[in-house]
Design an enzyme around this catalytic site. Structure first.
Site, short mmCIF file in Angstrom:
data_model
loop_
_atom_site.label_atom_id
_atom_site.label_comp_id
_atom_site.label_asym_id
_atom_site.label_seq_id
_atom_site.Cartn_x
_atom_site.Cartn_y
_atom_site.Cartn_z
N HIS A 154 4.63 -12.78 6.05
CA HIS A 154 5.16 -12.47 7.38
C HIS A 154 6.44 -11.67 7.17
O HIS A 154 7.52 -12.22 7.10
CB HIS A 154 5.44 -13.76 8.16
CG HIS A 154 4.21 -14.53 8.50
ND1 HIS A 154 4.15 -15.91 8.49
CD2 HIS A 154 2.96 -14.12 8.87
CE1 HIS A 154 2.94 -16.31 8.84
NE2 HIS A 154 2.21 -15.24 9.06
N ASP A 327 10.41 -16.34 4.91
CA ASP A 327 10.15 -17.57 4.16
C ASP A 327 8.68 -17.66 3.78
O ASP A 327 8.29 -18.59 3.08
CB ASP A 327 10.51 -18.80 5.02
CG ASP A 327 11.98 -18.79 5.42
OD1 ASP A 327 12.80 -18.35 4.61
OD2 ASP A 327 12.29 -19.22 6.55
N HIS A 328 7.89 -16.72 4.26
CA HIS A 328 6.43 -16.86 4.16
C HIS A 328 5.83 -15.73 3.32
O HIS A 328 5.62 -14.62 3.82
CB HIS A 328 5.79 -16.85 5.55
CG HIS A 328 6.38 -17.85 6.50
ND1 HIS A 328 6.35 -17.71 7.86
CD2 HIS A 328 7.01 -19.02 6.26
CE1 HIS A 328 6.93 -18.74 8.44
NE2 HIS A 328 7.36 -19.55 7.48
N PHE A 329 5.57 -16.02 2.05
CA PHE A 329 4.86 -15.09 1.18
C PHE A 329 3.59 -15.77 0.68
O PHE A 329 3.54 -17.00 0.53
CB PHE A 329 5.73 -14.70 -0.02
CG PHE A 329 6.92 -13.86 0.34
CD1 PHE A 329 6.76 -12.54 0.70
CD2 PHE A 329 8.20 -14.39 0.30
CE1 PHE A 329 7.86 -11.76 1.03
CE2 PHE A 329 9.30 -13.63 0.63
CZ PHE A 329 9.13 -12.30 0.99
#
Length: 408
Positions: A154, A327-329
């Site tokens: 994201h 924070d979203h990988f």
């Protein structure tokens, strides 16, 4: 001036536009709760500055107050701080332990293990596999290889953290207070909830508003056109601090052949090991999806009654500026049906090394527009189930799966 509930504004505006808002789910407790393991989680006090911080009041049902606290009571858990893991030790077919360096002393140790679990987030998981020569690295030129493939996330300026910010003259909000549960979203544009017959992009987005506790300075927003320094900037900063709200469209970023991770050929860390290099390329449909999401955010913010609505620009090319963060990988050690197209099975167990489990967002082959925490938690429980089966059955889970899929 009377304060206005921000969630009510968002929900009412969304409903008037024909959308279907609902409250965001959260792991915050509304009252004190003792879980089945006997751990007490306190009720949230809405003490502000909740975002990106641990909870000193233990009102978040995070691992530090749940599973780790329970594991510590067994006497079988040891946490070693300042341990920089650099390799998975193995004999080519089985993992034999982990190699780590004590960052205080500089000494290197090898910790033997019957089972090794990598749970160091997407980047560390992928880097350790590459440094340890486990699995075949992905090659974007040929499309061969698995490790490092399908990097998604994201991302700030294309998938989330963009949107519409509204500035209000006659409404004030207590945005300095917040918690994970203080938010709402609409799913009308998520995945197949939207009719894509006339769309020029795949996948979808959720539009959400959340109030996590706006930190001062870091959330010093002023309308576009305000000077970046001086009396006008100061005046607008003070005036709009509690008079602005932000709506974002968090969208799914589909994997593509030119978004991947590998070891950097030039840069190394303090121990002399290659750093991880991340290559990311936005596609036209990613930009079109983002612009469609921002347009919906603007529509809702206008319906909420904002006097000024500033809309974020979506770059025409891949633009990693100072605002690139998330924070979203996901990706790098993806999950799948066999070693021909994935790194791990549904137990997060490496096809190439069956006593090595790689847990976390690294196993996502692609991503949705939703936050990944609950899914990653489910994968962790599934991995624990796989580890138990591995021990109870004496191994053989990977070989059995390979035989079933014809990948022997």
């Amino acid at each position: 001036m009377k304060t206005t509930p921000t969630i009510t504004l968002f929900k009412d505006a969304s409903k008037k536009l024909g959308y279907h808002p609902y409250h965001l789910p959260s792991a915050n407790m509304s009252q004190a709760y003792t879980n089945p393991d006997g751990e007490l989680i306190n009720g949230c006090m809405y003490c502000a500055f909740c975002e990106e911080y641990g909870c000193g009041f233990n009102a978040k049902s995070s691992p530090t107050v749940t599973v780790l606290a329970t594991a510590e009571k067994t006497g079988h858990l040891e946490l070693r701080n300042n341990a920089n893991v650099t390799r998975v030790a193995h004999d080519g077919t089985r993992a034999t332990g982990l190699v780590y360096t004590d960052t205080n002393t500089g000494k290197t140790y090898e910790q033997p293990a019957d089972v090794v679990v990598l749970a160091g987030f997407v980047f560390n998981n992928t880097r350790l596999l590459l440094l340890s020569d486990i699995g075949k690295p992905y090659d974007p030129k040929t499309g061969n290889g698995i490790i490092g493939k399908n990097f998604t996330g994201h991302f700030t300026n294309i998938s989330t953290y963009i949107g519409a910010r509204g500035f209000f003259k006659d409404k004030k909000f207590n945005t300095f207070m917040g918690t994970g549960a203080l938010g709402a979203t609409i799913d009308d544009f998520s995945g197949d909830n939207k009719d894509h017959s006339n769309s020029d992009y795949l996948h979808g987005f959720e539009v959400h508003y959340s109030q996590l506790g706006a930190r001062p300075i870091a959330n010093n927003h002023v309308p576009k056109g305000t000077p970046t320094w001086g009396k006008v900037f100061k005046k607008n900063s003070i005036y709009y601090y509690n008079r602005n709200l932000f709506i974002t469209p968090q969208s799914g970023f589909l994997p593509n052949k030119n978004s991947y991770m590998d070891l950097d050929p030039t840069y190394k860390d303090a121990l002399g090991n290659p750093l991880l290099r991340v290559t990311c390329e936005y596609q036209d449909q990613d930009r079109k999806r983002a612009r469609a999401g921002v347009a919906v955010c603007k529509q809702i913010m206008q319906q909420m009654g904002a006097d000024i609505v500033d809309v974020d620009d979506v770059p025409d090319d891949t633009n990693f500026n100072h605002r690139f963060f998330t924070d979203h990988f996901f990706g790098g050690a993806i999950m799948g049906e066999g070693p021909h197209n994935s790194a791990v099975n549904t137990f997060s167990q490496m096809w190439d090394m069956e006593n090595l489990f790689v847990v976390g967002g690294s196993s996502f082959p692609h991503n949705s527009n939703y936050n990944p925490t609950v899914t990653i938690g489910a994968f962790a429980y599934r991995a624990a189930e796989g580890i138990n089966k591995y021990f109870s059955q004496g191994g053989g889970l990977v070989q059995q799966a390979k035989t079933n899929k014809g990948d022997t």
